[in-house]
Design a protein around this motif. Structure first.
Motif, PDB file in Angstrom:
ATOM      1  N   LEU A 124      18.941  96.344  14.237  1.00 48.06           N
ATOM      2  CA  LEU A 124      18.601  95.146  14.894  1.00 48.06           C
ATOM      3  C   LEU A 124      18.585  95.166  16.272  1.00 48.06           C
ATOM      4  O   LEU A 124      19.558  95.577  16.910  1.00 48.06           O
ATOM      5  CB  LEU A 124      19.809  94.184  14.302  1.00 48.06           C
ATOM      6  CG  LEU A 124      19.514  92.770  14.696  1.00 48.06           C
ATOM      7  CD1 LEU A 124      18.507  91.973  14.088  1.00 48.06           C
ATOM      8  CD2 LEU A 124      20.745  91.686  14.619  1.00 48.06           C
ATOM      9  N   GLU A 125      17.805  94.429  16.954  1.00 49.91           N
ATOM     10  CA  GLU A 125      17.323  94.388  18.441  1.00 49.91           C
ATOM     11  C   GLU A 125      17.210  92.885  18.646  1.00 49.91           C
ATOM     12  O   GLU A 125      16.686  92.118  18.002  1.00 49.91           O
ATOM     13  CB  GLU A 125      16.159  95.195  18.980  1.00 49.91           C
ATOM     14  CG  GLU A 125      16.134  96.639  18.750  1.00 49.91           C
ATOM     15  CD  GLU A 125      14.962  97.192  19.398  1.00 49.91           C
ATOM     16  OE1 GLU A 125      14.110  96.691  19.935  1.00 49.91           O
ATOM     17  OE2 GLU A 125      14.655  98.338  19.065  1.00 49.91           O
TER      18      GLU A 125
ATOM     19  N   GLU B 183      28.138  93.679   9.870  1.00 48.57           N
ATOM     20  CA  GLU B 183      29.219  92.955  10.503  1.00 48.57           C
ATOM     21  C   GLU B 183      29.143  92.200  11.848  1.00 48.57           C
ATOM     22  O   GLU B 183      30.334  91.605  12.426  1.00 48.57           O
ATOM     23  CB  GLU B 183      30.170  94.144  10.534  1.00 48.57           C
ATOM     24  CG  GLU B 183      30.840  94.899   9.283  1.00 48.57           C
ATOM     25  CD  GLU B 183      31.453  96.128   9.621  1.00 48.57           C
ATOM     26  OE1 GLU B 183      32.129  96.107  10.628  1.00 48.57           O
ATOM     27  OE2 GLU B 183      31.725  96.677   8.510  1.00 48.57           O
ATOM     28  N   VAL B 184      28.011  92.142  12.251  1.00 48.02           N
ATOM     29  CA  VAL B 184      27.790  91.533  13.644  1.00 48.02           C
ATOM     30  C   VAL B 184      27.022  90.160  13.625  1.00 48.02           C
ATOM     31  O   VAL B 184      26.280  89.839  12.797  1.00 48.02           O
ATOM     32  CB  VAL B 184      26.700  92.579  14.455  1.00 48.02           C
ATOM     33  CG1 VAL B 184      26.530  91.778  15.735  1.00 48.02           C
ATOM     34  CG2 VAL B 184      27.583  93.790  14.620  1.00 48.02           C
ATOM     35  N   LYS B 185      27.531  89.289  14.491  1.00 52.14           N
ATOM     36  CA  LYS B 185      27.042  87.941  14.298  1.00 52.14           C
ATOM     37  C   LYS B 185      26.707  87.377  15.880  1.00 52.14           C
ATOM     38  O   LYS B 185      27.609  87.676  16.672  1.00 52.14           O
ATOM     39  CB  LYS B 185      28.161  87.012  13.667  1.00 52.14           C
ATOM     40  CG  LYS B 185      28.680  87.428  12.401  1.00 52.14           C
ATOM     41  CD  LYS B 185      29.697  86.303  11.782  1.00 52.14           C
ATOM     42  CE  LYS B 185      29.174  85.244  11.566  1.00 52.14           C
ATOM     43  NZ  LYS B 185      30.222  84.393  10.744  1.00 52.14           N
TER      44      LYS B 185
ATOM     45  N   MET C  82      20.373  93.917  23.318  1.00 53.67           N
ATOM     46  CA  MET C  82      21.120  94.142  22.281  1.00 53.67           C
ATOM     47  C   MET C  82      20.769  94.945  21.142  1.00 53.67           C
ATOM     48  O   MET C  82      19.806  94.529  20.823  1.00 53.67           O
ATOM     49  CB  MET C  82      22.134  92.921  22.153  1.00 53.67           C
ATOM     50  CG  MET C  82      23.446  93.285  20.801  1.00 53.67           C
ATOM     51  SD  MET C  82      23.838  91.687  20.195  1.00 53.67           S
ATOM     52  CE  MET C  82      22.769  91.773  18.782  1.00 53.67           C
ATOM     53  N   VAL C  83      21.395  96.129  20.901  1.00 53.04           N
ATOM     54  CA  VAL C  83      21.083  97.028  19.804  1.00 53.04           C
ATOM     55  C   VAL C  83      22.321  97.065  18.958  1.00 53.04           C
ATOM     56  O   VAL C  83      23.404  97.327  19.505  1.00 53.04           O
ATOM     57  CB  VAL C  83      20.684  98.298  20.222  1.00 53.04           C
ATOM     58  CG1 VAL C  83      20.071  99.042  19.095  1.00 53.04           C
ATOM     59  CG2 VAL C  83      19.262  98.048  21.113  1.00 53.04           C
ATOM     60  N   THR C  84      22.039  96.817  17.752  1.00 46.72           N
ATOM     61  CA  THR C  84      23.338  96.993  16.670  1.00 46.72           C
ATOM     62  C   THR C  84      22.846  97.644  15.371  1.00 46.72           C
ATOM     63  O   THR C  84      21.847  97.618  14.793  1.00 46.72           O
ATOM     64  CB  THR C  84      24.112  95.847  16.410  1.00 46.72           C
ATOM     65  OG1 THR C  84      24.975  96.103  15.521  1.00 46.72           O
ATOM     66  CG2 THR C  84      22.908  94.738  15.953  1.00 46.72           C
TER      67      THR C  84
ATOM     68  N   ARG D  38      25.459  98.207  21.290  1.00 39.18           N
ATOM     69  CA  ARG D  38      24.992  98.611  22.639  1.00 39.18           C
ATOM     70  C   ARG D  38      24.464  97.735  23.548  1.00 39.18           C
ATOM     71  O   ARG D  38      23.170  96.926  22.755  1.00 39.18           O
ATOM     72  CB  ARG D  38      24.137  99.916  22.311  1.00 39.18           C
ATOM     73  CG  ARG D  38      23.936 100.741  23.682  1.00 39.18           C
ATOM     74  CD  ARG D  38      23.254 101.945  23.302  1.00 39.18           C
ATOM     75  NE  ARG D  38      22.013 101.956  22.969  1.00 39.18           N
ATOM     76  CZ  ARG D  38      21.414 102.191  21.640  1.00 39.18           C
ATOM     77  NH1 ARG D  38      22.337 102.510  20.632  1.00 39.18           N
ATOM     78  NH2 ARG D  38      20.329 102.103  21.422  1.00 39.18           N
ATOM     79  N   ILE D  39      24.713  97.367  24.562  1.00 36.43           N
ATOM     80  CA  ILE D  39      24.082  96.321  25.480  1.00 36.43           C
ATOM     81  C   ILE D  39      23.566  97.120  26.739  1.00 36.43           C
ATOM     82  O   ILE D  39      24.308  97.588  27.246  1.00 36.43           O
ATOM     83  CB  ILE D  39      25.111  95.128  25.760  1.00 36.43           C
ATOM     84  CG1 ILE D  39      25.398  94.405  24.326  1.00 36.43           C
ATOM     85  CG2 ILE D  39      24.346  94.106  26.674  1.00 36.43           C
ATOM     86  CD1 ILE D  39      26.239  93.352  24.598  1.00 36.43           C
TER      87      ILE D  39
END
Length: 762
Positions: A506-507, A655-657, A745-747, A753-754
């Motif tokens: 996700l970017e 798990e990222v919001k 932001m990449v996750t 990772r920002i």
């Protein structure tokens, strides 16, 4: 070993490129070790003394590039952020004056900043919004704003700092007041005055649109070129004729040389005179990099003719490259330099092989083969800098290049004749006018064809290196079909392998749109979402920032376009781009509180067959593993202004919001704290205004990272210091587009990772 000059040039290029990655010490050590060992091997094999020079050429290039960059940075000596009020005094080195704007390049001899006097000789580009009477060597006294050169703030943005550094310019300056002290004219001023006479006469003997084209083609001045014409020629693959290229110089050189021979001038005097006239033409037209290359190579050709030596085009190209890159190694990173050299190399090396596919050989086949060779060789560079390639430029070149042999000499001849008689100038330039009309018809026809351009995005430099390596291998093993077949199979295998191994992350991109908001989201299943589009009364944000960003990242469609609310700094960019790119759904808050901008966006959505979805709290979009939930507004939300109904979106990926808050303020935050949960990433409400980011709200969110979208030197004072202090009290890491440029932001759903477009400040 043949062509030692070419080998020298290749080693020189390697040295320059290694200097650009001098932070990677291990790579440098390996590269220089290989060069030294290869030198030993080739010396033992060929026993040529000049081979021993190769490592020294590479080392020289490496240190010369580093020295140039260090000197360039030392020239940027003033410690201010972005801009400062200043007074400058300097000598005029060049200028370009139009009806309502003047651009003057000066070498400063005194600069006053905050009462301090500085006497450093710097090259400064001065802009003043009026027509000023100026000549070379004049002394300029100006008051205004001194600007530091900027790095690109977004993907797809123009690299102002690199562009001007290549041209040895250290700062920009906007003059509010200017005083000019006239000096005696220099010899170069006579050429400048002559160019202005030609410009004026072209405008008298041709309509404005055509005059702008001819002035760009013959004098290298694009200030009068119509923007629609430039875009039209670019989309049709004809943009190269609007610059003084090698083709123009070749045509002009051949025309002058042939004319002098017909006038019974001896061959040697004709060649020498042609070289001198081309040098004067170089000075007349502003000495662009591609023009310098072309004049240098034509000079080598004519010199070889005079002294009775064989002309080798690759050796001449290498010689020209040496000359330019020793003069300024930063030319290597100029798109004009790259296209000029790669096109000539491609035409020279590939044309014979392409001709081999045709049974017959004639001028048409040679022209077609050369057009294909130029297209193949320049396509990666065009894709890298412009993010799309014209699909029919081969056809375009076949149609337009033959007429250039008439157009360029005749246009120059008509300009010269018009100095003595405008009537004769008008008569002689008639054919030029009709050729230009034909060019525009061809351009419009090509542009209206389906698939006239192909969006490539910016290719990774590794793919470009691989592309040229494959071409090189195909040429080297031209007589070995088996190896060529293996190279082709290996290439296909590599492409498939990299495609399979491409990670699905996700970017989230927080685009720098100045004082406004725009967030682009690419989901793990390759869906594209944009939330707001920024906007400004001073700049077309959608056209100048969003579209280049989308093209850079090869975005052909927007699946979901979200509008949080209809303030100008959130909606204007969406209004601009909805006509330019496919949009499947427009998602807006459900409200009766609308303004003309809101209505305009809805009207454009209807015109472009975009489905409109109105949402409120608890509405949800599930896109692969990504979930977007609407947290605000609620059905009973009281609305007194645009910010009161601003969408609040929760973006959940494993798990990222991420919480996107638009321009909500204290009243809306008070509603949200009753049910909002923790989010690792928070887009700070209302650009960091003190009317938002309350302590209760931050207590509920507990953000690890806060993203502020604000403009440099915005008049609102965003972000306010008390808000910054409040985030720091929660140990939140703060990013701000005003300081960091675009934030990415990449996750993978667990780790984050920002990265930032601009270097982070300590």
């Amino acid at each position: 070993m043949k062509r030692p000059m070419v080998i020298f040039f290749v080693l020189y290029l390697i040295g320059l490129l290694l200097a650009s990655i001098n932070q990677y010490k291990a790579i440098l050590f390996i590269a220089f070790s290989i060069i030294i060992m290869a030198t030993g091997y080739f010396y033992k094999t060929y026993l040529k003394v000049w081979i021993l020079c190769l490592p020294f050429i590479c080392f020289f290039a490496f240190f010369w590039m580093n020295n140039t960059v260090i000197n360039m940075e030392q020239n940027h000596i003033y410690t201010f952020e972005n801009r400062v009020n200043a007074t400058i005094v300097g000598e005029v080195k060049s200028y370009n004056v139009s009806n309502n704007r003047s651009v003057i390049i000066i070498e400063s001899n005194r600069i006053e900043i905050n009462g301090e006097q500085h006497y450093d000789p710097l090259s400064i580009r001065v802009t003043v919004n009026e027509r000023v009477k100026v000549t070379l060597k004049d002394q300029i006294h100006a008051k205004g704003t001194l600007y530091a050169l900027e790095l690109p703030r977004n993907d797809g943005a123009w690299n102002e700092k690199l562009y001007y550094n290549i041209r040895n310019i250290d700062y920009r300056f906007f003059a509010n007041t200017i005083h000019i002290e006239e000096k005696n004219k220099s010899m170069k001023q006579f050429l400048v005055d002559f160019r202005e006479v030609l410009k004026s006469n072209y405008q008298k003997i041709l309509p404005a649109e055509e005059a702008g084209i001819i002035i760009a083609m013959t004098l290298g001045d694009r200030t009068l070129l119509d923007e629609d014409i430039r875009t039209l020629f670019q989309q049709s693959g004809m943009i190269h004729i609007l610059a003084i290229s090698g083709l123009h110089i070749t045509l002009l050189g051949v025309f002058i040389f042939s004319l002098l021979k017909k006038l019974n001038v001896s061959i040697y005097y004709a060649a020498a005179s042609t070289i001198v006239l081309l040098m004067l033409y170089l000075l007349l037209t502003g000495s662009s990099i591609s023009t310098q290359r072309a004049v240098f190579m034509m000079g080598v050709l004519l010199t070889a003719f005079i002294i009775g030596r064989t002309y080798d085009i690759l050796s001449a190209l290498a010689f020209a490259g040496f000359f330019l890159l020793i003069k300024n190694p930063l030319y290597l990173f100029d798109v004009g330099f790259q296209l000029s050299f790669v096109a000539i190399m491609g035409i020279t090396l590939l044309t014979p092989h392409i001709e081999g596919f045709f049974r017959k050989k004639n001028k048409f086949i040679t022209l077609t083969s050369a057009s294909i060779a130029a297209y193949i060789s320049t396509t990666p560079i065009i894709a890298y800098y412009y993010f799309e390639i014209p699909m029919y430029s081969i056809v375009t070149n076949i149609l337009i290049i033959p007429l250039l042999t008439i157009l360029v000499p005749l246009a120059l001849f008509s300009g010269l004749v018009s100095i003595f008689s405008l009537t004769i100038g008008r008569l002689s330039i008639g054919l030029v006018y009709f050729i230009l009309q034909f060019y525009q018809i061809i351009s419009e026809w090509i542009t209206n064809l389906p698939f006239n351009t192909y969006l490539t995005g910016r290719p990774h430099w590794g793919w470009i290196v691989l592309f040229y390596a494959i071409i090189g291998l195909m040429i080297y093993f031209k007589n070995n079909k088996t190896i060529q077949r293996y190279v082709a199979i290996g290439t296909v295998f590599l492409v498939i392998l990299f495609k399979i191994m491409e990670p699905n992350y996700l970017e989230v991109h927080f685009i720098d749109v100045g004082q406004g908001d725009s967030i682009f989201i690419k989901t793990s299943n390759n869906k594209h979402i944009i939330v707001d589009g920024g906007g400004s009364i001073f700049e077309e944000i959608g056209t100048r920032r969003l579209l280049p960003f989308l093209k850079y990242n090869k975005i052909k469609r927007i699946d979901y376009m979200f509008l949080t609310h209809s303030d100008l700094d959130h909606i204007q960019g969406l209004i601009e781009i909805i006509d330019e790119i496919q949009v499947n759904y427009l998602v807006v808050p459900k409200t009766d509180f609308r303004n003309p901008l809101f209505d305009e966006l809805l009207d454009k959505a209807k015109t472009n067959d975009v489905k409109v979805i109105e949402i409120l709290k608890d509405d949800m979009f599930i896109i692969g593993n990504t979930q977007i939930r609407c947290l605000f507004p609620k059905e009973d939300t009281m609305v007194r202004g645009n910010n009161d109904y601003s969408l609040v979106l929760s973006l959940d990926y494993k798990e990222v919001k991420v919480l996107l808050t638009g321009d909500i303020e204290k009243e809306q935050e008070k509603v949200l704290v009753d049910y909002v949960d923790q989010h690792q990433i928070l887009k700070v409400p209302h650009h960091g205004s003190k009317t938002s980011s309350t302590d209760d709200f931050l207590q509920a969110i507990q953000p690890r990272v806060a993203i502020i979208s604000s403009g440099v030197y915005n008049t609102y004072g965003h972000p306010h210091q008390e808000v910054i202090d409040r985030y720091h009290s929660y140990d939140t890491i703060i990013y701000n587009t005003a300081d960091d440029g675009a934030i990415k932001m990449v996750t993978d759903g667990k780790t984050l990772r920002i990265s930032t477009k601009l270097p982070r400040k300590e």
